[in-house]
Design a protein around this motif. Sequence first.
Motif, mmCIF file in Angstrom:
data_model
loop_
_atom_site.group_PDB
_atom_site.id
_atom_site.type_symbol
_atom_site.label_atom_id
_atom_site.label_comp_id
_atom_site.label_asym_id
_atom_site.label_seq_id
_atom_site.Cartn_x
_atom_site.Cartn_y
_atom_site.Cartn_z
ATOM 1 N N UNK A 27 5.281 -17.666 28.561
ATOM 2 C CA UNK A 27 4.394 -17.096 29.575
ATOM 3 C C UNK A 27 3.151 -16.645 28.824
ATOM 4 N N UNK A 28 2.056 -17.363 29.048
ATOM 5 C CA UNK A 28 0.832 -17.173 28.279
ATOM 6 C C UNK A 28 -0.286 -16.707 29.184
ATOM 7 N N UNK A 29 -0.892 -15.568 28.849
ATOM 8 C CA UNK A 29 -2.076 -15.046 29.519
ATOM 9 C C UNK A 29 -3.082 -14.628 28.453
ATOM 10 N N UNK A 30 -4.318 -14.328 28.891
ATOM 11 C CA UNK A 30 -5.337 -13.919 27.907
ATOM 12 C C UNK A 30 -6.149 -12.711 28.332
ATOM 13 N N UNK A 31 -5.689 -11.981 29.349
ATOM 14 C CA UNK A 31 -6.527 -10.919 29.913
ATOM 15 C C UNK A 31 -6.687 -9.707 29.004
ATOM 16 N N UNK A 32 -5.909 -9.629 27.933
ATOM 17 C CA UNK A 32 -6.068 -8.528 26.979
ATOM 18 C C UNK A 32 -6.658 -8.977 25.643
ATOM 19 N N UNK A 33 -7.053 -10.235 25.538
ATOM 20 C CA UNK A 33 -7.516 -10.752 24.252
ATOM 21 C C UNK A 33 -8.770 -10.044 23.748
ATOM 22 N N UNK A 34 -9.615 -9.568 24.647
ATOM 23 C CA UNK A 34 -10.825 -8.843 24.267
ATOM 24 C C UNK A 34 -10.464 -7.394 23.951
ATOM 25 N N UNK A 35 -10.709 -6.927 22.717
ATOM 26 C CA UNK A 35 -10.387 -5.537 22.358
ATOM 27 C C UNK A 35 -11.129 -4.503 23.194
ATOM 28 N N UNK A 36 -12.203 -4.907 23.877
ATOM 29 C CA UNK A 36 -12.962 -3.975 24.713
ATOM 30 C C UNK A 36 -12.346 -3.791 26.095
ATOM 31 N N UNK A 37 -11.316 -4.565 26.431
ATOM 32 C CA UNK A 37 -10.644 -4.380 27.723
ATOM 33 C C UNK A 37 -10.063 -2.969 27.767
ATOM 34 N N UNK A 38 -10.328 -2.208 28.828
ATOM 35 C CA UNK A 38 -9.926 -0.793 28.850
ATOM 36 C C UNK A 38 -8.416 -0.590 28.898
ATOM 37 N N UNK A 39 -8.009 0.594 28.556
ATOM 38 C CA UNK A 39 -6.625 1.030 28.681
ATOM 39 C C UNK A 39 -6.189 0.976 30.143
ATOM 40 N N UNK A 40 -4.908 0.756 30.343
ATOM 41 C CA UNK A 40 -4.298 0.860 31.669
ATOM 42 C C UNK A 40 -2.853 1.299 31.482
ATOM 43 N N UNK A 41 -2.185 1.626 32.581
ATOM 44 C CA UNK A 41 -0.797 2.073 32.488
ATOM 45 C C UNK A 41 0.098 0.992 31.893
ATOM 46 N N UNK A 42 -0.292 -0.267 32.005
ATOM 47 C CA UNK A 42 0.528 -1.353 31.452
ATOM 48 C C UNK A 42 0.566 -1.334 29.922
ATOM 49 N N UNK A 43 -0.280 -0.507 29.304
ATOM 50 C CA UNK A 43 -0.322 -0.413 27.846
ATOM 51 C C UNK A 43 0.308 0.879 27.335
ATOM 52 N N UNK A 95 -11.020 6.755 23.396
ATOM 53 C CA UNK A 95 -10.072 5.647 23.317
ATOM 54 C C UNK A 95 -8.650 6.165 23.502
ATOM 55 N N UNK A 96 -7.768 5.259 23.889
ATOM 56 C CA UNK A 96 -6.366 5.585 24.059
ATOM 57 C C UNK A 96 -5.506 4.708 23.169
ATOM 58 N N UNK A 97 -4.330 5.183 22.819
ATOM 59 C CA UNK A 97 -3.442 4.457 21.937
ATOM 60 C C UNK A 97 -2.557 3.508 22.729
ATOM 61 N N UNK A 98 -2.511 2.261 22.313
ATOM 62 C CA UNK A 98 -1.620 1.274 22.911
ATOM 63 C C UNK A 98 -0.231 1.459 22.310
ATOM 64 N N UNK A 99 0.762 1.654 23.135
ATOM 65 C CA UNK A 99 2.111 1.967 22.649
ATOM 66 C C UNK A 99 3.141 0.917 23.050
ATOM 67 N N UNK A 100 2.655 -0.275 23.439
ATOM 68 C CA UNK A 100 3.564 -1.368 23.793
ATOM 69 C C UNK A 100 3.188 -2.606 22.990
ATOM 70 N N UNK A 101 4.030 -3.632 23.102
ATOM 71 C CA UNK A 101 3.754 -4.896 22.429
ATOM 72 C C UNK A 101 2.677 -5.685 23.164
ATOM 73 N N UNK A 102 1.886 -6.428 22.407
ATOM 74 C CA UNK A 102 0.948 -7.379 22.989
ATOM 75 C C UNK A 102 1.568 -8.768 23.122
ATOM 76 N N UNK A 103 2.568 -9.046 22.282
ATOM 77 C CA UNK A 103 3.202 -10.362 22.287
ATOM 78 C C UNK A 103 4.636 -10.225 21.796
ATOM 79 N N UNK A 104 5.492 -11.124 22.274
ATOM 80 C CA UNK A 104 6.891 -11.158 21.846
ATOM 81 C C UNK A 104 7.332 -12.610 21.743
ATOM 82 N N UNK A 105 8.019 -12.929 20.673
ATOM 83 C CA UNK A 105 8.638 -14.251 20.513
ATOM 84 C C UNK A 105 10.083 -14.033 20.101
ATOM 85 N N UNK A 106 10.994 -14.876 20.639
ATOM 86 C CA UNK A 106 12.398 -14.720 20.235
ATOM 87 C C UNK A 106 13.196 -15.986 20.459
#
Length: 386
Positions: free
Chosen positions: A165-181, A232-243
């Motif tokens: 499942x591939x998306x790119x909506x967070x690839x830009x580091x300037x994308x703001x924080x949201x609850x999903x992060x 700025x806010x701290x991202x506390x989740x994964x951006x990518x997972x492979x397994x």
Amino acid sequence: MPGDTLRVALVGHAFMGASHSQAWRTAPHFFDMPLAPEQAVLVGRDAERAAQAARRLGWQESATDWRQVVQRDDIDLVDICTPGDTHAEIAVAALAAGKHVLCEKPLANTVAQAEEMAAAARDASGRGIRSMAGFTYRRVPAVGLARRLVAEGRIGRVRHVRAQYLQDWLADPATPMSWRLEKDRAGSGALGDIGSHIVDMAQYLTGERLTGVSALTETFVDKRPLPDGTGSGKVTVDDAAVFLSRLDGGGLATFEATRFALGRKNALRIEINGDRGSLAFDFEDMNVLHYLDGTDPTASAGFRRVVATEPEHPYVAAWWPPGHGLGYEHGFTHQVVDLITAIAQGTDPEPSFDDALQVQRVLEAVEHSAAHDSQWTAVQDRKESR
């Protein structure tokens, strides 16, 4: 349930709330349904925004206290479209109040919460109260066709599953924080948000379960600007997972979930290789299923491109003439149809909370493996996880 209607309360009105609202509006206009859904109440935290959303999305009224709404005698079903940290509390309360429940995926933020929800759902089922988890990609006609072909034995015994499942909506580091992060609210990042979909789809299409994993996760951008521009806010989740994983039928499976794949907008892809054939699907070409019959003569063998828009394909007969494709929103409509049909028939719909709990256990195993140098981690069953 009053008469032949089903009065619905929706909790949450952002992206998923809007998608669910359209489904509740649309389903009775295209499908012959045993109960007529009524969009009774929309619940949001802010009174003004909730009222505006209710008017825009077609709800009769709005409210700010979901606890009061789930206790109302004139509400039959509660549709939960909130961040994951609230799913368990709302769902358990609604089921205890005798309301049917539709809950967005992933079911919860932890296995413990998901187990509580699944136990409440099993208890409610004994009282005629139904529940469903919102893995809507199951209800894409091409995916339904793939499930049918696997069940008919058309690809034989499953040897390989490759799911992305591939998306790119967070690839830009300037994308703001949201609850999903934020882990406290979302539970995990790409893993739970989109990885849960491919875990569910792999198990749904094959009819098998994942038994263990070896995983890596990564957070590429650990700080992001706050939406109000105050810092700025701290991202506390994964951006990518492979397994890597194994199916209980012996097949091998690989998974990749990322929101950093530049150029990929919503590429949910899955390929299944059996000992008699193969199937491949990509949501960015969602009306098409690729099928290979491994028994064809070598000289003429190859994948055939099946446009899944014929009346014989799942759900399609209610829509447009052949070749007139469906879109993202149709899966939500099909979800409403299946849920209401199950409620009217007195049967438990799928995917159940137990199905979603199994997905939650896979997600937990992935996180555990990634935190322990990718060690092989078993997907625990119910007895072992308690």
